[in-house]
Design a protein around this motif. Structure first.
Motif, PDB file in Angstrom:
ATOM      1  N   PHE A   1     -20.668   3.305  -4.048  1.00  0.00           N
ATOM      2  CA  PHE A   1     -19.488   4.056  -4.474  1.00  0.00           C
ATOM      3  C   PHE A   1     -18.373   4.083  -3.427  1.00  0.00           C
ATOM      4  N   THR A   2     -18.529   3.310  -2.344  1.00  0.00           N
ATOM      5  CA  THR A   2     -17.518   3.234  -1.293  1.00  0.00           C
ATOM      6  C   THR A   2     -17.274   1.771  -0.949  1.00  0.00           C
ATOM      7  N   LEU A   3     -16.071   1.296  -1.271  1.00  0.00           N
ATOM      8  CA  LEU A   3     -15.707  -0.090  -1.026  1.00  0.00           C
ATOM      9  C   LEU A   3     -14.589  -0.147   0.010  1.00  0.00           C
ATOM     10  N   ASN A   4     -14.619  -1.180   0.848  1.00  0.00           N
ATOM     11  CA  ASN A   4     -13.669  -1.342   1.941  1.00  0.00           C
ATOM     12  C   ASN A   4     -12.925  -2.655   1.787  1.00  0.00           C
ATOM     13  N   LEU A   5     -11.620  -2.617   2.073  1.00  0.00           N
ATOM     14  CA  LEU A   5     -10.807  -3.819   1.968  1.00  0.00           C
ATOM     15  C   LEU A   5      -9.573  -3.667   2.832  1.00  0.00           C
ATOM     16  N   VAL A   6      -8.820  -4.736   2.957  1.00  0.00           N
ATOM     17  CA  VAL A   6      -7.532  -4.679   3.654  1.00  0.00           C
ATOM     18  C   VAL A   6      -6.460  -5.200   2.707  1.00  0.00           C
ATOM     19  N   LEU A   7      -5.257  -4.638   2.863  1.00  0.00           N
ATOM     20  CA  LEU A   7      -4.125  -5.037   2.040  1.00  0.00           C
ATOM     21  C   LEU A   7      -2.912  -5.291   2.928  1.00  0.00           C
ATOM     22  N   GLU A   8      -2.095  -6.214   2.490  1.00  0.00           N
ATOM     23  CA  GLU A   8      -0.863  -6.552   3.193  1.00  0.00           C
ATOM     24  C   GLU A   8       0.032  -5.312   3.302  1.00  0.00           C
ATOM     25  N   ARG A   9       0.469  -5.007   4.517  1.00  0.00           N
ATOM     26  CA  ARG A   9       1.266  -3.792   4.758  1.00  0.00           C
ATOM     27  C   ARG A   9       2.552  -3.745   3.949  1.00  0.00           C
ATOM     28  N   ARG A  10       3.198  -4.886   3.747  1.00  0.00           N
ATOM     29  CA  ARG A  10       4.463  -4.896   3.016  1.00  0.00           C
ATOM     30  C   ARG A  10       4.286  -5.345   1.570  1.00  0.00           C
ATOM     31  N   GLY A  11       3.042  -5.362   1.097  1.00  0.00           N
ATOM     32  CA  GLY A  11       2.779  -5.859  -0.249  1.00  0.00           C
ATOM     33  C   GLY A  11       2.951  -4.807  -1.337  1.00  0.00           C
ATOM     34  N   ARG A  12       3.067  -5.301  -2.538  1.00  0.00           N
ATOM     35  CA  ARG A  12       3.258  -4.462  -3.716  1.00  0.00           C
ATOM     36  C   ARG A  12       2.045  -3.564  -3.985  1.00  0.00           C
ATOM     37  N   THR A  13       0.846  -4.068  -3.714  1.00  0.00           N
ATOM     38  CA  THR A  13      -0.366  -3.298  -3.978  1.00  0.00           C
ATOM     39  C   THR A  13      -0.434  -2.060  -3.097  1.00  0.00           C
ATOM     40  N   LEU A  14      -0.194  -2.230  -1.807  1.00  0.00           N
ATOM     41  CA  LEU A  14      -0.248  -1.086  -0.897  1.00  0.00           C
ATOM     42  C   LEU A  14       0.865  -0.090  -1.210  1.00  0.00           C
ATOM     43  N   ALA A  15       2.046  -0.583  -1.543  1.00  0.00           N
ATOM     44  CA  ALA A  15       3.155   0.321  -1.901  1.00  0.00           C
ATOM     45  C   ALA A  15       2.776   1.166  -3.113  1.00  0.00           C
ATOM     46  N   ALA A  16       2.145   0.558  -4.093  1.00  0.00           N
ATOM     47  CA  ALA A  16       1.734   1.305  -5.284  1.00  0.00           C
ATOM     48  C   ALA A  16       0.670   2.351  -4.932  1.00  0.00           C
TER      49      ALA A  16
END
Length: 152
Positions: free
Chosen positions: A48-63
């Protein structure tokens, strides 16, 4: 055709097995720029706990910064293979937690290491519960596996 209802243990086993055999998932977000789906590498701390990284300036992180409720699918892309669906709460983590997310990700998905050199943010997903679907075994509709309740 008679279908035998799977036990909670069977559903939990399918969830654990599916998570352990997949390196990536599809992550859906929604923010002021609209809905968005992207593929990301992940590593699980537990089912129930998943870890990932996202681009700092990306649309996904902004959302996620606007609306931390996300949806996800763990799948080969074929509906005839077992797949998982869920909603989760996304949290951007820092410090020791950031380091731990990165370590877990590279331990499971070594090919993700180059992404860590880019400007990325560590994100932890707290899954509310899984919907496990296994059409070949008669699990249609899918079977639910709720997250354990945390005592306050």
């Amino acid at each position: 055709m008679t279908t035998v209802e799977p036990t909670a243990t069977a559903v939990a086993d399918l969830v654990r097995n599916t998570l352990s055999t997949h390196k990536s998932l599809f992550l859906a977000t929604s923010g002021s720029d609209g809905s968005w789906v992207g593929g990301v590498y992940f590593a699980e701390s537990d089912p129930f706990t998943l870890n990932l990284v996202l681009e700092r300036r990306g649309r996904t992180l902004a959302a996620i910064q606007e609306n931390p409720v996300v949806s996800l699918v763990v799948s080969t892309g074929s509906p005839m293979q077992p797949f998982l669906q869920a909603q989760a709460l996304a949290e951007i983590v820092a410090g020791e937690q950031d380091t731990r997310v990165r370590e877990q990700l590279v331990a499971k998905v070594p090919e993700a290491a180059p992404f860590l050199d880019a400007p990325v943010a560590a994100v932890r997903l707290s899954v509310r519960g899984w919907r496990a679907t296994d059409i070949a075994n008669g699990w249609l509709p899918g079977r639910d596996l709720p997250a354990p309740r945390v005592a306050n």
